[in-house]
Design a protein around this motif. Sequence first.
Motif, PDB file in Angstrom:
ATOM      1  N   GLY A 248      -6.403 -24.533 -39.907  1.00 37.97           N
ATOM      2  CA  GLY A 248      -5.796 -23.292 -39.443  1.00 37.97           C
ATOM      3  C   GLY A 248      -4.287 -23.306 -39.431  1.00 37.97           C
ATOM      4  N   ARG A 249      -3.678 -24.312 -40.048  1.00 37.85           N
ATOM      5  CA  ARG A 249      -2.222 -24.411 -40.045  1.00 37.85           C
ATOM      6  C   ARG A 249      -1.610 -23.679 -41.243  1.00 37.85           C
ATOM      7  NH1 ARG A 249      -1.665 -30.727 -40.386  1.00 37.85           N
ATOM      8  NH2 ARG A 249      -3.187 -30.192 -42.003  1.00 37.85           N
ATOM      9  N   PRO A 250      -0.533 -22.951 -41.027  1.00 38.61           N
ATOM     10  CA  PRO A 250       0.147 -22.288 -42.143  1.00 38.61           C
ATOM     11  C   PRO A 250       1.153 -23.216 -42.792  1.00 38.61           C
ATOM     12  CG  PRO A 250       1.239 -21.706 -40.105  1.00 38.61           C
ATOM     13  CD  PRO A 250       0.075 -22.600 -39.720  1.00 38.61           C
ATOM     14  N   LEU A 251       1.679 -22.801 -43.909  1.00 38.77           N
ATOM     15  CA  LEU A 251       2.845 -23.471 -44.472  1.00 38.77           C
ATOM     16  C   LEU A 251       4.034 -23.238 -43.554  1.00 38.77           C
ATOM     17  CD1 LEU A 251       2.429 -22.306 -48.182  1.00 38.77           C
ATOM     18  CD2 LEU A 251       2.260 -24.689 -47.410  1.00 38.77           C
ATOM     19  N   THR A 252       4.882 -24.234 -43.415  1.00 33.86           N
ATOM     20  CA  THR A 252       6.095 -24.038 -42.627  1.00 33.86           C
ATOM     21  C   THR A 252       7.058 -23.124 -43.386  1.00 33.86           C
ATOM     22  OG1 THR A 252       7.292 -25.911 -43.584  1.00 33.86           O
ATOM     23  CG2 THR A 252       5.822 -26.368 -41.691  1.00 33.86           C
ATOM     24  N   ARG A 253       8.071 -22.667 -42.693  1.00 30.60           N
ATOM     25  CA  ARG A 253       9.062 -21.801 -43.347  1.00 30.60           C
ATOM     26  C   ARG A 253       9.709 -22.516 -44.527  1.00 30.60           C
ATOM     27  NH1 ARG A 253      14.455 -20.492 -43.179  1.00 30.60           N
ATOM     28  NH2 ARG A 253      15.010 -18.265 -43.063  1.00 30.60           N
ATOM     29  N   THR A 254      10.033 -23.802 -44.351  1.00 37.24           N
ATOM     30  CA  THR A 254      10.630 -24.572 -45.445  1.00 37.24           C
ATOM     31  C   THR A 254       9.650 -24.733 -46.593  1.00 37.24           C
ATOM     32  OG1 THR A 254      12.085 -25.780 -43.929  1.00 37.24           O
ATOM     33  CG2 THR A 254      11.661 -26.788 -46.080  1.00 37.24           C
ATOM     34  N   GLU A 255       8.381 -24.966 -46.283  1.00 38.96           N
ATOM     35  CA  GLU A 255       7.372 -25.108 -47.334  1.00 38.96           C
ATOM     36  C   GLU A 255       7.192 -23.808 -48.101  1.00 38.96           C
ATOM     37  OE1 GLU A 255       4.447 -28.577 -45.474  1.00 38.96           O
ATOM     38  OE2 GLU A 255       4.131 -26.483 -44.921  1.00 38.96           O
ATOM     39  N   VAL A 256       7.216 -22.671 -47.416  1.00 41.77           N
ATOM     40  CA  VAL A 256       7.125 -21.377 -48.097  1.00 41.77           C
ATOM     41  C   VAL A 256       8.319 -21.195 -49.017  1.00 41.77           C
ATOM     42  CG1 VAL A 256       7.162 -18.879 -47.786  1.00 41.77           C
ATOM     43  CG2 VAL A 256       5.734 -20.289 -46.300  1.00 41.77           C
ATOM     44  N   ARG A 257       9.489 -21.561 -48.539  1.00 42.80           N
ATOM     45  CA  ARG A 257      10.696 -21.465 -49.372  1.00 42.80           C
ATOM     46  C   ARG A 257      10.542 -22.309 -50.636  1.00 42.80           C
ATOM     47  NH1 ARG A 257      13.838 -25.059 -52.137  1.00 42.80           N
ATOM     48  NH2 ARG A 257      16.008 -24.381 -52.340  1.00 42.80           N
TER      49      ARG A 257
END
Length: 460
Positions: A248-257
């Motif tokens: 249930g964990r999302p990508l972090t903001r840095t990972e999305v970037r």
Amino acid sequence: MPPIPFLPVAGPRGLPFLGNLPAFGRGPLAFLEHLRDDFGDVVTWPLGPARIISLAHPEHIAELLGAHERDYATPDIGWAFGRLVGRSVIRSQGADWRRKRSLVQPAVRPRQVSMYAATMVECAAALADRWQDGTRIDVLREMTLLTQRIVVRTLFGNDIGDQARALAEAMTVAGREIGTELRGIGLCLPPWVRTPARRRLLEAVSVVDTEMGRLIDARVIDARATRTQDDGREDALSRLLAARDEAGRPLTRTEVRDEAVTLWVGGHETTSTALTWSWYLLSTSPNARMRLAAEIERVLAGRLPTIDDYERLTWTQQIVRETLRLYPPGWMIPPRVAQKGAVLAGTPIPAGTMVWCSQWVTHRDPRWFRDPTSFRPERWDADGGEAAPQHAWFPFGGGRRACLGARFALVETALVLATLAQRFQLDVAEGDITPLAGLQLQPATPLHATVRAMSLRPGG
């Protein structure tokens, strides 16, 4: 059929400390061809402090690309490239790679690509509306601006004005400096050395970080306003933000970037480069161009293409396939580093050895393709074409780490080519065009062409 012998041969020794870096930097493509032609399918050679094994035979390449990650790791592809794409899926390892790939893959699945097709055609048709018969254009620039608009709309969901321009300019600078590093001494310099090229790269990456951050923050705010993880958008950025792993964990903001930047590179630069080379090759082959026009008229009958037409545009696909053979935008796959216990074709590979294979070298091998430097889309005919071995053609890599955006690139290139060729042909100025091996394999000098209107137009 017995396996191909794996017989490493010592290649050129090069210079003390530098190895073959000067020769490789002067002309990577020619140097790698020299290894194949003068030494063989398995060549060992030094590049700075690194020991390299270069592979040229499809059977060995297939085994390398299919090898288990415990045997071969994917190292950083130069300091500059890592600064641009961060720890995205193409630079991740092990469990981190498996998690990120599972989260990124939904953004480029066939269903998503099918949804993006209308945007690809719409943007290409808008460019055709601006072209005029007899005008001169810089082909790479035109294709770059077109695919930039497509990737902005498919990645971010709409046109983003000045942000798109700033982002595109920064990405162009970063790509140029990465190419410079890949061909020069920067490939061997430690991270703390700040050359002028590296300073320019850092300035460009700072702009990328700022603009990507603004776009991500705006989308997060939109999602919060709808009070849902998925705000109903179908663009790739929304898919990345909505993705959740098994825990249930999302990508972090840095990972999305990092993943958004990687999708930009794959969905924009790769396709603009492939389209540029397609126009160049078509200009050199009147028969291929006539057959393309005939197919477009037969399949489309004056209307714009849709995703449903993609499979029917077989000659268009063969042009794209042959272009990717002759001028693969990715001219070398990311190297693999042998781990303890690694083997190839039953032969132990010393731990720490870097193993390379180049699309440019294998795609142009006369053993697999008759008259390999000639543009012959008919070699891919379903009936009567040439029978090349698997992995003699691998523009998107292969195995578990094959490019996630391969279908996006293939569909986009074919549909854009069909949309524009329905109304225009491009006559490229005569003369040899030299490819430059950087982040992408692009023409070393501007590729100018004259726009020529076709007799029929969609709906005409």
